[in-house]
Design a protein around this motif. Structure first.
Motif, PDB file in Angstrom:
ATOM      1  N   TYR A  30      -2.865   7.446   3.769  1.00 32.58           N
ATOM      2  CA  TYR A  30      -3.743   7.446   2.603  1.00 32.58           C
ATOM      3  C   TYR A  30      -5.188   7.476   3.110  1.00 32.58           C
ATOM      4  O   TYR A  30      -5.918   6.506   3.003  1.00 32.58           O
TER       5      TYR A  30
ATOM      6  N   CYS B 100     -12.468   1.192   1.318  1.00 33.52           N
ATOM      7  CA  CYS B 100     -12.146  -0.151   1.802  1.00 33.52           C
ATOM      8  C   CYS B 100     -13.411  -0.990   1.943  1.00 33.52           C
ATOM      9  O   CYS B 100     -14.416  -0.524   2.484  1.00 33.52           O
TER      10      CYS B 100
ATOM     11  N   ARG C 210       0.106   2.575  -3.732  1.00 36.04           N
ATOM     12  CA  ARG C 210      -1.032   3.494  -3.600  1.00 36.04           C
ATOM     13  C   ARG C 210      -2.277   2.962  -4.313  1.00 36.04           C
ATOM     14  O   ARG C 210      -2.727   3.515  -5.327  1.00 36.04           O
TER      15      ARG C 210
ATOM     16  N   ASP D  90      -6.188   2.140  -5.327  1.00 34.66           N
ATOM     17  CA  ASP D  90      -7.394   2.968  -5.365  1.00 34.66           C
ATOM     18  C   ASP D  90      -8.504   2.409  -4.487  1.00 34.66           C
ATOM     19  O   ASP D  90      -9.443   3.125  -4.128  1.00 34.66           O
ATOM     20  N   VAL D  91      -8.428   1.110  -4.161  1.00 29.92           N
ATOM     21  CA  VAL D  91      -9.446   0.484  -3.309  1.00 29.92           C
ATOM     22  C   VAL D  91      -8.812  -0.719  -2.607  1.00 29.92           C
ATOM     23  O   VAL D  91      -7.915  -1.373  -3.152  1.00 29.92           O
TER      24      VAL D  91
ATOM     25  N   ARG E 252      -4.656   4.219   6.517  1.00 33.73           N
ATOM     26  CA  ARG E 252      -5.374   5.492   6.516  1.00 33.73           C
ATOM     27  C   ARG E 252      -4.523   6.640   7.076  1.00 33.73           C
ATOM     28  O   ARG E 252      -4.819   7.801   6.846  1.00 33.73           O
TER      29      ARG E 252
ATOM     30  N   GLU F  91      -8.024   8.738   2.226  1.00 38.50           N
ATOM     31  CA  GLU F  91      -9.217   8.712   1.382  1.00 38.50           C
ATOM     32  C   GLU F  91      -9.493   7.361   0.736  1.00 38.50           C
ATOM     33  O   GLU F  91     -10.547   7.172   0.135  1.00 38.50           O
ATOM     34  N   VAL F  92      -8.562   6.398   0.814  1.00 38.28           N
ATOM     35  CA  VAL F  92      -8.734   5.161   0.063  1.00 38.28           C
ATOM     36  C   VAL F  92      -9.960   4.384   0.566  1.00 38.28           C
ATOM     37  O   VAL F  92     -10.106   4.138   1.763  1.00 38.28           O
TER      38      VAL F  92
ATOM     39  N   ALA G  78       0.826  -1.211   0.000  1.00 35.14           N
ATOM     40  CA  ALA G  78       0.000   0.000   0.000  1.00 35.14           C
ATOM     41  C   ALA G  78       0.859   1.259   0.000  1.00 35.14           C
ATOM     42  O   ALA G  78       0.540   2.241  -0.681  1.00 35.14           O
TER      43      ALA G  78
ATOM     44  N   SER H  44     -15.591   7.274  -5.159  1.00 35.44           N
ATOM     45  CA  SER H  44     -14.344   7.849  -4.648  1.00 35.44           C
ATOM     46  C   SER H  44     -13.848   9.003  -5.504  1.00 35.44           C
ATOM     47  O   SER H  44     -13.060   9.829  -5.035  1.00 35.44           O
TER      48      SER H  44
END
Length: 205
Positions: free
Chosen positions: A92, A97, A66, A68-69, A89, A94-95, A62, A141
């Protein structure tokens, strides 16, 4: 992979980044067969997928990749999915889950959602449902380029150019009047519209 999942994969609107690169999904589960099943389904809809079987390995991916989901199991080696999401989190926030787990009590679901999960699916699961839920998470997102020709509400997709309508990947045949009515309602999905507004709106379609 079931024939229904294959059909849904064909009919889901394609999602990609504005630069044309594929959506990136990180799948984390210590059950190899489930991890491969989910990864295969997401690759079928054109996503780039990486996977891991434990918390520390997933965290390293991760950081570097990076995604996206995220698709996370809760019970796994190293540290669990709740701790993994918390750590990801931090760098990152905003990702989106989705937890995919055998822990299916109400308390477990509340714990997962309270930890920041955007969705929660219990095992055994339908791959079709997981694909649609993840597709919706990525759409919401904002990381994907949106095709202006398509209107999407949940698993309902209307293409204004081809005049095709699908729900959960299955084709729906509509008359011209039904299509125009559905289009107006989807364009106003978050609003309450009166009968007169519908008539006026359809007249301007």
């Amino acid at each position: 992979m079931s024939s229904k999942a294959t059909e849904i994969a064909k009919n889901l609107p394609a999602l990609e980044h504005p630069d044309g690169s594929p959506i990136r999904a990180l799948v984390v589960d210590d059950e190899e067969m489930l991890k491969e099943l989910v990864s295969m389904g997401l690759k079928m809809i054109g996503w780039d997928v990486q996977s891991a079987g434990d918390g520390p390995s997933a965290l390293a991916i991760a950081r570097d990749w990076r995604p996206d989901v995220l698709v996370l199991d809760i019970m796994m080696p190293g540290f669990d999915g709740l701790e993994l999401l918390s750590r990801i989190r931090k760098f990152y926030p905003e990702v989106p889950c989705l937890f995919l787990t055998a822990k299916d009590s109400v308390d477990n679901r509340i714990e997962g959602l309270a930890a920041g999960a955007d969705d929660y699916v219990t095992k055994p699961f339908s791959m079709e449902e997981v694909m649609i839920r993840l597709h919706r998470l990525v759409q919401r997102s904002g990381v994907a380029a949106i095709d202006d020709a398509e209107l999407v509400v949940g698993d309902l997709v209307l293409n204004q150019d081809t005049r095709e309508v699908t729900r959960g990947g299955e084709q729906i045949n509509l008359t011209a009047t039904q299509f125009d009515l559905l289009r107006y309602l989807m364009e106003n999905a978050k609003r309450v519209v009166s009968k007169s507004q519908i008539q006026i709106g359809r007249a301007h379609v």
